[in-house]
Design an enzyme around this catalytic site. Structure first.
Site, PDB file in Angstrom:
ATOM      1  N   ASP A 193     -32.993  35.389  -2.876  1.00 10.99           N
ATOM      2  CA  ASP A 193     -33.656  36.287  -3.814  1.00 10.99           C
ATOM      3  C   ASP A 193     -35.137  36.455  -3.509  1.00 10.99           C
ATOM      4  O   ASP A 193     -35.704  35.719  -2.695  1.00 10.99           O
ATOM      5  CB  ASP A 193     -33.468  35.801  -5.266  1.00 10.99           C
ATOM      6  CG  ASP A 193     -33.592  34.279  -5.413  1.00 10.99           C
ATOM      7  OD1 ASP A 193     -34.196  33.645  -4.531  1.00 10.99           O
ATOM      8  OD2 ASP A 193     -33.088  33.747  -6.404  1.00 10.99           O
ATOM      9  N   ASN A 212     -30.933  27.686 -17.419  1.00  9.58           N
ATOM     10  CA  ASN A 212     -29.970  28.508 -18.161  1.00  9.58           C
ATOM     11  C   ASN A 212     -28.668  28.698 -17.366  1.00  9.58           C
ATOM     12  O   ASN A 212     -27.843  29.533 -17.718  1.00  9.58           O
ATOM     13  CB  ASN A 212     -30.582  29.866 -18.514  1.00  9.58           C
ATOM     14  CG  ASN A 212     -30.957  30.681 -17.277  1.00  9.58           C
ATOM     15  OD1 ASN A 212     -30.700  30.257 -16.151  1.00  9.58           O
ATOM     16  ND2 ASN A 212     -31.568  31.831 -17.481  1.00  9.58           N
ATOM     17  N   HIS A 215     -28.429  29.761 -14.228  1.00  9.77           N
ATOM     18  CA  HIS A 215     -28.406  30.819 -13.208  1.00  9.77           C
ATOM     19  C   HIS A 215     -28.286  30.240 -11.798  1.00  9.77           C
ATOM     20  O   HIS A 215     -28.673  29.097 -11.546  1.00  9.77           O
ATOM     21  CB  HIS A 215     -29.601  31.781 -13.336  1.00  9.77           C
ATOM     22  CG  HIS A 215     -30.933  31.251 -12.929  1.00  9.77           C
ATOM     23  ND1 HIS A 215     -32.118  31.633 -13.531  1.00  9.77           N
ATOM     24  CD2 HIS A 215     -31.314  30.371 -11.965  1.00  9.77           C
ATOM     25  CE1 HIS A 215     -33.131  31.023 -12.953  1.00  9.77           C
ATOM     26  NE2 HIS A 215     -32.668  30.254 -11.997  1.00  9.77           N
ATOM     27  N   GLU A 228     -28.585  35.922 -13.725  1.00 15.48           N
ATOM     28  CA  GLU A 228     -28.903  35.411 -15.047  1.00 15.48           C
ATOM     29  C   GLU A 228     -27.670  35.464 -15.954  1.00 15.48           C
ATOM     30  O   GLU A 228     -26.722  36.227 -15.680  1.00 15.48           O
ATOM     31  CB  GLU A 228     -30.025  36.260 -15.660  1.00 15.48           C
ATOM     32  CG  GLU A 228     -31.348  36.188 -14.885  1.00 15.48           C
ATOM     33  CD  GLU A 228     -32.139  34.907 -15.136  1.00 15.48           C
ATOM     34  OE1 GLU A 228     -31.529  33.819 -15.219  1.00 15.48           O
ATOM     35  OE2 GLU A 228     -33.373  34.991 -15.245  1.00 15.48           O
TER      36      GLU A 228
HETATM   37  C1  F6R Z   1     -34.348  30.223  -5.969  1.00 15.15           C
HETATM   38  C2  F6R Z   1     -33.252  30.536  -6.881  1.00 15.15           C
HETATM   39  C3  F6R Z   1     -33.191  29.960  -8.243  1.00 15.15           C
HETATM   40  C4  F6R Z   1     -33.587  28.489  -8.294  1.00 15.15           C
HETATM   41  C5  F6R Z   1     -33.495  27.963  -9.718  1.00 15.15           C
HETATM   42  C6  F6R Z   1     -33.968  26.527  -9.808  1.00 15.15           C
HETATM   43  O1  F6R Z   1     -34.172  30.908  -4.744  1.00 15.15           O
HETATM   44  O2  F6R Z   1     -32.434  31.303  -6.526  1.00 15.15           O
HETATM   45  O3  F6R Z   1     -31.861  30.098  -8.725  1.00 15.15           O
HETATM   46  O4  F6R Z   1     -32.739  27.755  -7.456  1.00 15.15           O
HETATM   47  O5  F6R Z   1     -34.289  28.740 -10.568  1.00 15.15           O
HETATM   48  O6  F6R Z   1     -35.319  26.481  -9.509  1.00 15.15           O
HETATM   49  P1  F6R Z   1     -36.051  25.084  -9.281  1.00 15.15           P
HETATM   50  O7  F6R Z   1     -35.432  24.470  -8.096  1.00 15.15           O
HETATM   51  O8  F6R Z   1     -37.485  25.446  -9.044  1.00 15.15           O
HETATM   52  O9  F6R Z   1     -35.855  24.297 -10.515  1.00 15.15           O
END
Ligand code: F6R
Length: 241
Positions: free
Chosen positions: A67, A136, A138, A143
């Site tokens: 992403d 959440n 995701h 989301e």
């Molecule tokens: C990042 C991504 C997100 C993160 C998620 C957890 O490329 O796709 O899904 O993996 O938000 O983020 P952290 O690791 O910072 O807690």
């Protein structure tokens, strides 16, 4: 679904890196699906260490990131292009033209997202997909929603994600409100998925993903239907399993 628990986040990183290293040793031209955020940083540090020790060669590897934010320059300190440069690519011998991150600045974001899916298909699909998980539930920026979105798409970030990601920006007002994300299709098509979760703030999401119904309101729950997925967790993230 396989669950591997470790005492510390550093051990989680070492284990994830060992699995990625095994993949690269078996198939040097592997297609890796990569994630940003805090969770994979120890993994990338261990991969860099293995490269510097002469164990790993990244020169044949191809990568597609999950992403990117919409509307921030690629060299912005918070862009995912920049994150990958700073945390992995600039430290190993990957060929720049073989690394890919979605284009959050395309004039036609939908067309660019469709082309990204097509490029992954043309590359033969993803061998190993690295994922974190949002508080959440995701994965990527898929989301919670009423339906799973299969293709790469533009997504409106939820308040929960904006709040969680504010730590990387000067203020919450600076966090982009949209991102481009792989859908669950390319993730589910990956031949192997490694989900990395560390810290107590992930415990609820991990429990819902593993034990809850498969439900688009917990996007990671779709991984229950994947044939080859490993959750790599520290004690805190595994606490509610
Ligand atoms: C990042 C991504 C997100 C993160 C998620 C957890 O490329 O796709 O899904 O993996 O938000 O983020 P952290 O690791 O910072 O807690």
């Amino acid at each position: 679904m396989q669950i591997c628990r470790f005492s510390t986040a550093a051990q989680v990183g070492q284990a994830a890196a060992a699995l990625i290293a095994a993949q690269l040793l078996r198939k040097p031209d592997s297609v890796l699906g990569l994630a940003t955020g805090s969770s994979p940083i120890p993994t990338y540090q261990e991969l860099i260490r293995l490269y510097q020790a002469g164990v790993l060669d990244f020169s044949h590897m191809v990568s597609y990131n999950l992403d990117e934010y919409v509307g921030i320059p690629v060299d912005h300190v918070c862009s995912y292009h920049r994150f990958m440069q700073d945390n992995l690519f600039s430290h190993v011998n990957v060929r720049p033209e073989c690394t890919h991150v979605p284009d959050g600045n395309a004039a036609d974001l939908a067309a660019a997202a469709a082309a990204y899916d097509e490029a992954i298909r043309a590359a033969g699909g993803i061998d190993v997909q690295v994922l974190g998980i949002g508080r959440n539930g995701h994965i990527g920026f898929n989301e919670p929603a009423d339906v799973f979105t299969w293709g790469c798409h533009v997504v409106n970030l939820t308040e929960s994600t904006i709040e969680a990601n504010t730590r990387f920006f000067a203020s919450s007002a600076d966090v982009p409100r949209q991102a481009v994300s792989l859908g669950v299709g390319a993730i589910m098509d990956a031949r192997q998925v490694l989900l990395i979760a560390t810290g107590s703030d992930k415990a609820d999401a991990v429990a819902a993903a593993v034990h809850g119904d498969i439900d688009p309101h917990t996007p990671a729950s779709i991984l229950q239907a994947h044939h080859q997925v490993i959750f790599l967790l520290d004690e805190a993230a595994a606490a509610k399993l």
